[in-house]
Design a protein around this motif. Sequence first.
Motif, PDB file in Angstrom:
ATOM      1  N   ALA A  35       0.820  -1.213   0.000  1.00 47.98           N
ATOM      2  CA  ALA A  35       0.000   0.000   0.000  1.00 47.98           C
ATOM      3  C   ALA A  35       0.856   1.266   0.000  1.00 47.98           C
ATOM      4  O   ALA A  35       0.617   2.192  -0.768  1.00 47.98           O
ATOM      5  CB  ALA A  35      -0.929  -0.006   1.211  1.00 47.98           C
ATOM      6  N   LEU A  38       4.784   4.997  -4.045  1.00 46.43           N
ATOM      7  CA  LEU A  38       4.868   6.312  -4.696  1.00 46.43           C
ATOM      8  C   LEU A  38       3.553   7.067  -4.558  1.00 46.43           C
ATOM      9  O   LEU A  38       3.522   8.287  -4.519  1.00 46.43           O
ATOM     10  CB  LEU A  38       5.194   6.118  -6.175  1.00 46.43           C
ATOM     11  CG  LEU A  38       6.573   5.510  -6.439  1.00 46.43           C
ATOM     12  CD1 LEU A  38       6.681   5.028  -7.873  1.00 46.43           C
ATOM     13  CD2 LEU A  38       7.652   6.528  -6.135  1.00 46.43           C
ATOM     14  N   GLY A  39       2.456   6.309  -4.497  1.00 47.36           N
ATOM     15  CA  GLY A  39       1.138   6.925  -4.361  1.00 47.36           C
ATOM     16  C   GLY A  39       1.047   7.784  -3.113  1.00 47.36           C
ATOM     17  O   GLY A  39       0.458   8.866  -3.125  1.00 47.36           O
ATOM     18  N   ASN A  40       1.623   7.309  -2.017  1.00 47.39           N
ATOM     19  CA  ASN A  40       1.555   8.064  -0.761  1.00 47.39           C
ATOM     20  C   ASN A  40       2.464   9.278  -0.782  1.00 47.39           C
ATOM     21  O   ASN A  40       2.101  10.351  -0.304  1.00 47.39           O
ATOM     22  CB  ASN A  40       2.020   7.200   0.422  1.00 47.39           C
ATOM     23  CG  ASN A  40       1.204   5.951   0.559  1.00 47.39           C
ATOM     24  OD1 ASN A  40       1.118   5.167  -0.373  1.00 47.39           O
ATOM     25  ND2 ASN A  40       0.574   5.775   1.693  1.00 47.39           N
ATOM     26  N   TYR A 117       5.623   1.262 -13.223  1.00 53.73           N
ATOM     27  CA  TYR A 117       5.919   1.599 -11.828  1.00 53.73           C
ATOM     28  C   TYR A 117       7.428   1.443 -11.586  1.00 53.73           C
ATOM     29  O   TYR A 117       8.046   2.237 -10.893  1.00 53.73           O
ATOM     30  CB  TYR A 117       5.128   0.657 -10.912  1.00 53.73           C
ATOM     31  CG  TYR A 117       4.974   1.134  -9.489  1.00 53.73           C
ATOM     32  CD1 TYR A 117       3.965   2.015  -9.134  1.00 53.73           C
ATOM     33  CD2 TYR A 117       5.827   0.692  -8.489  1.00 53.73           C
ATOM     34  CE1 TYR A 117       3.797   2.442  -7.829  1.00 53.73           C
ATOM     35  CE2 TYR A 117       5.680   1.110  -7.178  1.00 53.73           C
ATOM     36  CZ  TYR A 117       4.659   1.982  -6.849  1.00 53.73           C
ATOM     37  OH  TYR A 117       4.501   2.403  -5.555  1.00 53.73           O
ATOM     38  N   TYR A 235      -5.821   3.641  -5.422  1.00 54.92           N
ATOM     39  CA  TYR A 235      -4.434   3.461  -5.810  1.00 54.92           C
ATOM     40  C   TYR A 235      -3.577   3.215  -4.575  1.00 54.92           C
ATOM     41  O   TYR A 235      -2.774   2.292  -4.527  1.00 54.92           O
ATOM     42  CB  TYR A 235      -3.957   4.717  -6.539  1.00 54.92           C
ATOM     43  CG  TYR A 235      -2.602   4.566  -7.151  1.00 54.92           C
ATOM     44  CD1 TYR A 235      -2.427   3.815  -8.299  1.00 54.92           C
ATOM     45  CD2 TYR A 235      -1.486   5.155  -6.573  1.00 54.92           C
ATOM     46  CE1 TYR A 235      -1.178   3.663  -8.871  1.00 54.92           C
ATOM     47  CE2 TYR A 235      -0.234   5.013  -7.136  1.00 54.92           C
ATOM     48  CZ  TYR A 235      -0.089   4.270  -8.280  1.00 54.92           C
ATOM     49  OH  TYR A 235       1.156   4.121  -8.837  1.00 54.92           O
ATOM     50  N   SER A 238      -3.804  -0.095  -2.877  1.00 57.59           N
ATOM     51  CA  SER A 238      -3.588  -1.199  -3.840  1.00 57.59           C
ATOM     52  C   SER A 238      -4.857  -2.024  -4.023  1.00 57.59           C
ATOM     53  O   SER A 238      -4.820  -3.252  -4.049  1.00 57.59           O
ATOM     54  CB  SER A 238      -2.469  -2.152  -3.390  1.00 57.59           C
ATOM     55  OG  SER A 238      -1.296  -1.483  -3.089  1.00 57.59           O
ATOM     56  N   MET A 241      -6.604  -4.739  -7.705  1.00 55.32           N
ATOM     57  CA  MET A 241      -5.489  -5.075  -8.603  1.00 55.32           C
ATOM     58  C   MET A 241      -5.025  -6.491  -8.332  1.00 55.32           C
ATOM     59  O   MET A 241      -3.889  -6.847  -8.615  1.00 55.32           O
ATOM     60  CB  MET A 241      -4.331  -4.121  -8.374  1.00 55.32           C
ATOM     61  CG  MET A 241      -4.804  -2.703  -8.398  1.00 55.32           C
ATOM     62  SD  MET A 241      -3.511  -1.549  -8.545  1.00 55.32           S
ATOM     63  CE  MET A 241      -4.445  -0.036  -8.510  1.00 55.32           C
TER      64      MET A 241
END
Length: 466
Positions: A35, A38-40, A117, A235, A238, A241
């Motif tokens: 989780a 890069l999203g965070n 990614y 996103y 996660s 997916m």
Amino acid sequence: MKNKEHNSTGTSKDGRQKTTFSGNIGYVLAVAGSAVGLGNIWRFPYLAAKYGGGIFLLVYLILMLTFGYAMIVSETAIGRMTGKSPVGAFSSFGEQKWLKAGGWINAVIPMLILPYYSVIGGWVVRYCVEYLKGDASEAAGDTFFGGFISDSLVSEICFAVFVLAVFFVIIAGVKNGIEAVSKIIMPLLILLAVITAAYSVTRPGALEGVKYFLVPNFRDFSIMTVVAAMGQMFYSLSLAMGILITYGSYLKKDSDIERNTTRVEWFDTGIAILAGLMIIPAVFAFTGGDIKTLKAGPSLMFITLPKVFDSMGFGNLIGSVFFIMVLFAALTSAISLFETCTATISEELGLKRTLSSVIVLTVSLLLGTASVFGYGIWSFVKIFGMQILDFFDFLTNSLMMPISAFFICLLVIKVIGFDGIEKEVRLSSQFRRQPMYYVVTKYIAPFFLLIILASSLANTLGLITI
Ligand code: PHE
């Protein structure tokens, strides 16, 4: 529940004992590792800044505790009750075509995300090298980022280094690879995040930024706040997916799904908030409160932040700490993507784990190279007006993800039934939030998913701007 008989020991169809996480901590850290990424650190602060600061955070928290919770529980329970990765999990409930489609869309998404990614992971590798060499001012230069991403050879090498690192962890296995690496990396990541955030919020002029990020102002609210927060939540956690289904299939029956889900939610959100505290106040201090700079989007972390670091004392040190932390976060997320692809291939084609992971590596290298070249020697290639990397990102997150989440809700509502999920969760949890789970999954989720899909499409067609 009209599914086929499911065993409760985590043993696979051919009788082999399935690999499992050794316990709750290993599992939570591995899921949190997936989780937190890069999203965070890169996406969340930029979206928060763009969509109203405190109000975005508030909406995000509400969505995470309701919608996010329901999706994590569904996926984990499906994984654990079937003991399979997405394709096997869906088709173990019947032969219908839509079940096949639902399984495959969940399984294909990680195979499409992993390559690009990892290309971004490669960019992070490049920054780590630069800061560790002591070149903070070089990294802050106007042409540094654009320069190296358009240099296909350098980008390709960084990308390959990143993907190979992930590959070796996967080869080592679930317990000795994924779990062991997560147990080392995740605590370090928290430490590095706290150090960077503390440094950032204590810069002169940073307090205004902290206020903007944390205090909700209802005047900044718009419907796009909800749409953006929703997409980000999927996103970041996660979701949809195939990852949580796969990791759930490695979860022991006595592991408390509900409690573990709560831990993962807060872990992920905690790091996102820390990332906001690292980036927003620092940029505020640097620009004297110019919100426009914060809306720089993708370039915020790679272009603006290095300038901020360079202007602060200890630029090299803080830059190294920050980018090593980002690298850790990206690695554990890529590991979860790679694992899901490996599990699907080995289960569906009956191949050994090592061979499956070599296949995943090969596909990743091929697709990832296309993304690398898309910024360099193939920059003339445009798909629907997007560069190759951006296209993969759009395809997976904006189009496929809401569809795949929709399939998961459908599987729960139409096939497994709420009693089926409840039975699985109650094997080890009290399932206190069951009423909320029910309402969200049945009435709210399908509706919101259609809204996300529609707004992504409208955005691409230029009807609205997200
Ligand atoms: N959740 C990860 C992040 O926040 C991204 C990710 C997406 C990881 C999809 C795995 C799968 O960066």
